[in-house]
Design an enzyme around this catalytic site. Structure first.
Site, short mmCIF file in Angstrom:
data_model
loop_
_atom_site.label_atom_id
_atom_site.label_comp_id
_atom_site.label_asym_id
_atom_site.label_seq_id
_atom_site.Cartn_x
_atom_site.Cartn_y
_atom_site.Cartn_z
N GLY A 302 -29.05 -54.21 -127.67
CA GLY A 302 -29.88 -53.39 -126.80
C GLY A 302 -30.69 -54.23 -125.82
CB SER A 303 -33.94 -53.46 -124.22
OG SER A 303 -33.55 -52.18 -123.74
CB VAL A 304 -33.43 -58.10 -127.55
CG1 VAL A 304 -34.57 -57.40 -128.27
CG2 VAL A 304 -32.10 -57.79 -128.21
#
Length: 570
Positions: A302-304
């Site tokens: 995801g956004s990491v």
């Protein structure tokens, strides 16, 4: 003697020989033959058959016994024991030598904790053999109480048993050994030849009951196994496991993972997994607890991944560092798919895109690059490749090759979908941000010197992103709960939908946070993943970031890292 007179003359009667003289001669002959036979037999036994008889006698009294080798100890980086071998006694019996007396068998069965009927059935099952185990790996004191019964046919055997002082805290990393002290899981399996050592051998004389009469000497000394020093710091490992367990319980999650790496060397300082198990008592073991999720389980990050994709964007030269991206109206259509932000953020600069975690902003930037730019950057950061730790079953993750990618696939890759990683891979990629762009290979063993890294990100870009990550955990951001009192930290949150039978679910998430501390001189990289929190909150900033804050703050203080932020300034 009588004499007779006939015709004026006298005659004396003849004298008969003694009656026993022939018999005596016969006896002498018999005795002589017996002596000759006896002398011949003695000569045969003492001269001709002596080697054979000597070997047969030795075979019945002389024994070659194995001397068990002491398994090597596993320690943390400071020499604290994580796995040690303790002496134990295994009791065995020769069923053909066991007494038939019911009282003796009853007392033996009682001492072994068995019912007389079960014990009798066991003896019957092994009646045609000369060996059966009575009880494996007993303490010497408990075994001696049974041996004191002096039951014929019962014998001791010296062995070693593995003991793990840390218990469930580091169970998946260390692994376990079986009842024969052979590694079955984890590092115990990986380093089995090194840890096991080589048994020795000695010559002894025993009586017919197997009792030691005399030791004749050592034929081969036992060679103990080598000791293994891990990169783990036991103090940090305990804290990581404690905080992770508290977060999993608080959020009613299915499990969780925490990995902390030294940003300067790539050494893994802590690796905690939940669910876990106690390797010293495996009764009622949950099989899920055996998995070292940090190394063998993959997930969509995801956004990491956005800071890592941003590295490719900045290095391309196509996008100016001061560029402004219009994310209105908060969503965009690509290849019949809709990409959404949490809300309409309008115009954002590059730090703002990461701070607000804008999927639309990242997608529009990614589509300006070549088809393979982000894939190449992820590949340079070690994604889709085995970490090389030597741990059994470590996963490669998944980084699909850029063959006929659609625009939507290029876009989703920029915000962490369409690929899978392990927690260790993700932490290793973040070491490049913390180490002037040099990615360090993760190590589970203590290193004497830093390894040769790979220049995966331009140093200037890595430094810029480091400061952008600091703004991403500011006071009014979703990652604010990652802040650590007294230290400047940076990081990125991630909230990932889990995949179900019908595709991505709408009610099951993974909460992720990846961070670096301290920003002024990075020392540690920490990745936290909480699997399927069900207590209400599920965003990475609300669920995973607080775990990062607590564990990282304590670790920095334990490592004597000086604070770089005044409390008043914070």
């Amino acid at each position: 003697m009588r004499s007779e007179r006939r015709g004026g003359m006298s005659r004396q009667a003849p004298v008969a020989p003694p009656l026993g003289s022939g018999r005596f001669l016969f006896i002498l002959i018999i005795v002589g033959l017996a002596c000759v036979t006896l002398m011949g037999r003695i000569t045969l036994l003492q001269v001709i058959d002596r080697p054979f008889l000597q070997s047969q006698g030795d075979a019945r009294t002389l024994r070659h016994e194995a001397i068990p080798a002491h398994r090597g100890m596993i320690t943390d980086r400071n020499g604290e024991p994580l796995a040690i071998s303790t002496p134990v006694v295994t009791l065995w019996a020769n069923p053909q030598e066991l007494p038939t007396d019911g009282i003796q068998l009853f007392m033996l069965a009682q001492a072994l904790g068995m019912t007389p009927d079960d014990f009798a059935a066991r003896i019957e099952r092994y009646s045609g053999r000369e060996f059966m185990y009575l009880r494996r790996q007993m303490t010497p004191e408990a075994a001696q109480r049974i041996l004191d019964l002096r039951t014929p046919g019962v014998y001791p055997q010296r062995e070693y048993k593995r003991y793990y002082p840390a218990g469930e805290v580091a169970a998946q990393l260390l692994g376990v050994t079986n009842v024969d002290d052979v590694g079955q899981e984890g590092l115990e399996l990986s380093y089995q030849p090194y840890l096991a050592g080589h048994p020795g051998q000695r010559r002894v004389i025993k009586d017919r009951r197997g009792r030691l009469v005399r030791e004749l000497g050592i034929m081969r000394d036992a060679q103990p196994g080598g000791d293994l020093a891990l990169s783990i710091d036991q103090r940090i490992q305990y804290m990581a496991y404690r905080e992770l367990r508290a977060a999993v319980a608080k959020n009613e999650a299915d499990g969780g993972v925490l990995v902390m790496m030294d940003a300067r060397t790539g050494e893994v300082l802590a690796m905690a997994n939940l669910p876990s198990y106690n390797p010293n008592n495996r009764t009622g073991l949950d099989p899920r607890g055996l998995r070292n999720q940090a190394l063998v389980d993959v997930f969509e990050p995801g956004s990491v991944m956005k800071p890592l994709a941003m590295a490719a964007i900045l290095e391309s030269g196509i996008v100016d560092r001061n560029a402004i991206v219009d994310t209105s109206p908060g969503w965009m259509r690509l290849d019949q798919f809709t990409i959404r932000d949490f809300r309409n953020y309008g115009e954002l600069d590059l730090p703002g895109i990461l701070e607000h975690s804008s999927n639309v902003g990242m997608s529009r930037l990614a589509l300006r690059l070549s088809d393979t730019a982000i894939w190449e950057k992820y590949n340079q950061l070690g994604l889709g490749q085995a970490p090389g730790t030597g741990f059994p079953g470590e996963a490669n993750g998944s980084l699909p090759a850029p063959v006929r990618w659609s625009r939507s696939e290029r876009a989703t890759l920029s915000y962490g979908y369409g690929l899978s990683v392990t927690a260790v891979q993700l932490a290793g990629a973040y070491t490049a941000l913390a180490n002037n762009g040099v990615r360090l290979p993760p190590s589970l063993l203590r290193l004497s010197e830093p390894p040769q890294g790979v220049q995966a990100i331009d140093p200037t870009v890595a430094n810029d992103l480091l400061h952008i990550l600091e703004t991403s955990v500011g006071a009014y951001t979703g990652g604010r709960r990652a802040q650590v009192e007294g230290y400047r930290v940076g990081g990125k949150t991630g909230t990932v939908r889990k995949i179900g039978q019908q595709g991505y679910t709408t009610d099951a998430y993974r909460s992720v946070f990846a961070g670096i501390a301290p920003i002024s001189d990075p020392r540690i990289v920490t990745v936290v993943m909480i699997d399927h929190p069900k207590a209400g909150e599920f965003y990475g900033g609300a669920v995973a970031a607080p775990v990062f804050s607590s564990v990282t703050g304590n670790a920095l203080r334990l490592l004597d890292v000086p604070p770089d932020l005044e409390v008043d300034d914070e």
